[in-house]
Design an enzyme around this catalytic site. Structure first.
Site, mmCIF file in Angstrom:
data_model
loop_
_atom_site.group_PDB
_atom_site.id
_atom_site.type_symbol
_atom_site.label_atom_id
_atom_site.label_comp_id
_atom_site.label_asym_id
_atom_site.label_seq_id
_atom_site.Cartn_x
_atom_site.Cartn_y
_atom_site.Cartn_z
ATOM 1 N N CYS B 51 40.325 -8.963 80.863
ATOM 2 C CA CYS B 51 41.138 -10.031 81.461
ATOM 3 C C CYS B 51 41.657 -11.011 80.407
ATOM 4 O O CYS B 51 42.630 -11.713 80.638
ATOM 5 C CB CYS B 51 40.381 -10.739 82.571
ATOM 6 S SG CYS B 51 38.757 -11.252 82.105
ATOM 7 N N GLY B 193 25.872 -28.020 101.992
ATOM 8 C CA GLY B 193 27.304 -27.993 101.713
ATOM 9 C C GLY B 193 27.708 -26.563 101.388
ATOM 10 O O GLY B 193 26.860 -25.683 101.254
ATOM 11 N N ALA B 194 29.007 -26.341 101.292
ATOM 12 C CA ALA B 194 29.459 -24.967 101.076
ATOM 13 C C ALA B 194 30.535 -24.915 99.991
ATOM 14 O O ALA B 194 31.504 -24.167 100.095
ATOM 15 C CB ALA B 194 29.982 -24.395 102.394
ATOM 16 N N GLY B 195 30.334 -25.711 98.953
ATOM 17 C CA GLY B 195 31.336 -25.783 97.880
ATOM 18 C C GLY B 195 31.356 -24.543 96.999
ATOM 19 O O GLY B 195 30.495 -23.669 97.103
#
Lengths: 287, 426
Positions: B51, B193-195
């Site tokens: 990449c 949380g779902a960061g």
């Protein structure tokens, strides 16, 4: 017979410790190879020296003199150190174990090299096989018990260093140590092993005194080494009782490590100190 | 001998361009090698496509044969159907020792975006393997890539370039989590949380074989999505204190504008949990955990993003300090490699010289022995050995001088002189 002196392996271990320190700042394969080389060279010289001593006294080193069994203890620690260093290239175990080895070898330098009076008397009278068994049991259990105490001491110290690093929020950097969970578990094993070994070692000492009661050498329980060791054992038992209740008392790993360090440190200083001072404190059949 | 590389990498080009020029599938690579072989039959080639870089290495014995920079650039353009003008300025090329040094730097991860990252050496190995599988490699590229892999190993073992983690999540789990816990499969992870950071941290924890994952979030949908993705369970916000007590590892990334867990709340959780070690990663900005939580007892290890970033920075600085040492190893390896390549170029002349001298020796020995039939087999062998030794001793000085000259570059002058002096035929 190769002429090997205490200085030969003391110098090797000192060099190994020096290179271990250097590895903190310059970790190269050469430094690791040097550490292993110095450690192994020391161990070989150490083994030859013990072999020579056994040949001179006609007794196994564990039974011979205080000088010899201290060196047997140091030899065992070096063996464990080399094993760990060989299989884990990053672990900084040498910085903790080698000073213990140097301390033991240094202490061995100051204690009596003459065969123990009790053992010498037994050697003269080969018929007293029972006495020999008791002596062997007593020395073996105590040496393994003290080795467990030493490892407990080192593990607690490593725990505190690791804990301090984690609380200070420092990355791993140069001093690679096992994680807290493993150190706590190994420390628990060291405590659980040392207590029965030292207790049985003390009891076998009583058995030995009882056996020798009828012999030519007087075995007195007023011996300063016996009294000092008894006091140290009582402190160990008090620590063990406290240790076995840690889960009920909401004790943190750090508190356990501190107390293990204090108790085992005291025990080591007392036991080894008494050996160094025995003879100077008055008559002792341990001298 | 000609060795060159044409590269489009993260230093010289944007990601969007690299994506267009990448050889991302095996099929593309097969076609690329097929075209290269047909277009430049005298040339060996290896393609590295990751990449962060697309690089084409070519090599051939004849310095005048093989493709030049423009031809290789045109190959990229034709293959990917990207007009040359759109990327030609983003390419850079190296040849000779500079190309060798470049590959050594790439493989040793000196040229990587994250200095010292470990993946590149495997990517280079894979590129070399694929090139060999397509018969695109030859003696020069094989020698070059094998040496590059050896140099990378040397840099890794003799420097500390790869030591210390440099991303927040890897530092959190690798440097701190693994220093607290021996194993993770018996641990409960609470995600508050779902960061995005929670996901990255969970990836590292999952690699360590973490046991139970519990996600608590104010928005149930996001909690359930995250839990589903990582094989965990979602729990309502009202159960937060209960899970704070049950968890061994807490990852918090709520994005709330004030403290989510204060010392009093956590003290209640600790009453329930006992004094077991708990590892808290507060990845929220501003912080989700009151810093006083870390002081409640000795077994709470609380790290905020600044603590982790500081360690990342220290590790990056430490890796940078090792750069000079790594560069020294690469310089030395490049020099040695080039000497070997230059000396290798003298091979055909050396071989011809040896062959001719040995031919003369054999001829003269045969004549001499024919005139001396009375000699025993031992005498004959002894004479043959002596003359062989004389030939070798006479050959030794010129060959040593040749070897010495090859240190500086291809010894064309000396090779021509040898050819003329000894009438060596091409």
């Amino acid at each position: 017979m190769l002429n090997v002196t205490v200085f030969c392996f003391l110098a090797s271990y000192l060099c190994a410790l020096g290179v271990e320190w250097r590895r903190l700042y310059h970790r190269t394969p050469w430094n690791r190879a040097l550490v292993l080389l110095f450690g192994a060279a020391g161990l070989v010289a150490h083994t030859i020296y013990l072999g020579n001593r056994a040949a001179q006294t006609n007794l196994p080193p564990l039974l011979s003199s205080t000088h010899d069994w201290m060196l047997v203890l140091a030899w065992m620690v070096v063996l464990v150190y080399l094993f760990l260093a060989l299989f884990d290239r990053t672990l900084a175990i040498g910085l903790f174990l080698l000073p213990m080895v140097l301390g033991l070898v240094g202490a061995a330098y100051f204690v009596s090299r003459d065969p123990n009076a009790v053992v010498a008397a037994e050697a003269e009278n080969m018929a007293r096989v029972a006495g020999r068994v008791w002596t062997m049991l007593h020395a073996t259990l105590l040496v393994f018990g003290i080795a467990a105490v030493m490892f407990g001491f080192v593990l607690s110290l490593m725990y505190l260093v690791q804990h301090h690093r984690l609380k200070r929020k420092h990355g791993r950097h140069d001093l690679t140590l096992p994680n807290l969970e493993r150190l706590a578990r190994l420390n628990e094993w060291a405590v659980l092993l040392s207590v029965p070994l030292l207790t049985l070692g003390m009891l076998s000492g009583v058995g030995l005194g009882w056996q020798m009661g009828e012999g030519s050498v007087t075995v007195s329980f007023n011996d300063p080494v016996v009294i000092g060791s008894g006091v140290a054992w009582l402190i160990l038992m008090a620590f063990f009782v406290w240790f076995s209740q840690t889960s009920r008392r909401r004790t943190s790993g750090k508190q356990v490590a501190w107390l293990t360090l204090a108790a085992f440190g005291f025990l080591l200083v007392t036991i080894l100190g008494l050996q160094v001072l025995s003879g100077r404190l008055g008559e002792s059949w341990h001298a | 001998m000609k060795l060159q590389v044409l590269s489009c990498n993260h230093h010289s080009s944007q990601m969007a361009l690299r994506e267009r020029l990448a050889f991302s599938t095996q099929d593309q690579l097969s076609r690329a090698y097929d075209i290269l072989r047909r277009s430049f039959p005298a040339s060996e080639s290896v393609v590295i496509s990751t990449c962060n870089r697309i690089e084409l290495y070519t090599a051939q014995e004849d310095a005048d044969a093989g493709p030049n920079r423009d031809e290789l650039a045109r190959f990229f353009s034709d293959f990917h159907q990207v007009p040359l003008g759109e990327f030609v300025d983003d390419l850079f090329s190296r040849s000779g020792p500079e190309a060798v040094r470049h590959l050594f730097e790439v493989t040793s991860s000196i040229d990587s975006m994250v200095l010292g990252e470990p993946q590149i050496v495997n990517q280079v190995k894979e590129a070399y393997r694929v090139a060999r599988a397509h018969d695109a490699c030859g003696p020069l590229t094989s020698m070059l890539f094998q040496r590059a892999i050896e140099v990378s190993k040397r840099v890794r073992s003799e420097t500390r370039l790869a030591e210390g983690r440099v991303s927040i999540a890897s530092v959190a789990v690798g440097e701190f989590g693994k220093s607290i816990f021996d194993r993770f499969d018996n641990k409960t992870v609470l995600v508050i949380g779902a960061g995005e950071m929670a996901e990255e941290t969970l990836r590292y924890l999952k690699d360590e074989g973490v046991g139970q994952i519990v996600v608590v979030n104010r928005t149930t949908d996001r909690a359930e999505a995250l839990a589903r993705a990582w094989g965990g369970v979602a729990r309502p916000w009202s159960e937060l204190t209960r899970w704070l007590a049950a968890a061994d590892v807490i990852v918090s990334t709520t994005g709330a504008d004030r403290t989510v867990v204060d010392a009093a709340t956590f003290r209640v959780a600790r009453e329930q949990s006992g004094i077991k070690p708990v590892f808290i990663l507060d990845l929220g900005v501003p912080r989700d955990f009151d810093p006083a939580v870390g002081e409640i007892d000795d077994s709470i290890f609380l790290y905020c993003i600044d603590d982790l970033e500081r360690t990342c920075e220290e590790n990056r600085a430490k890796r940078n300090r090792e750069l000079e040492k790594a560069q020294g190893i690469i310089d030395e390896a490049t020099e040695r490699f080039m000497q070997e390549v230059y000396y290798r170029a003298t091979g055909p002349v050396v071989k011809r010289l040896r062959d001719e001298w040995h031919e003369i020796r054999q001829h003269e020995v045969d004549q001499l022995l024919a005139r001396l039939p009375h000699l025993t087999a031992d005498d004959r062998a002894s004479i043959e050995r002596t003359i062989e030794r004389i030939i070798n001793k006479l050959l030794h000085p010129p060959l040593e001088v040749l070897k010495h000259e090859a240190r500086e570059g291809p010894p064309h002058g000396l090779l021509d002189a040898l050819k003329r002096l000894f009438h060596l035929r091409d």
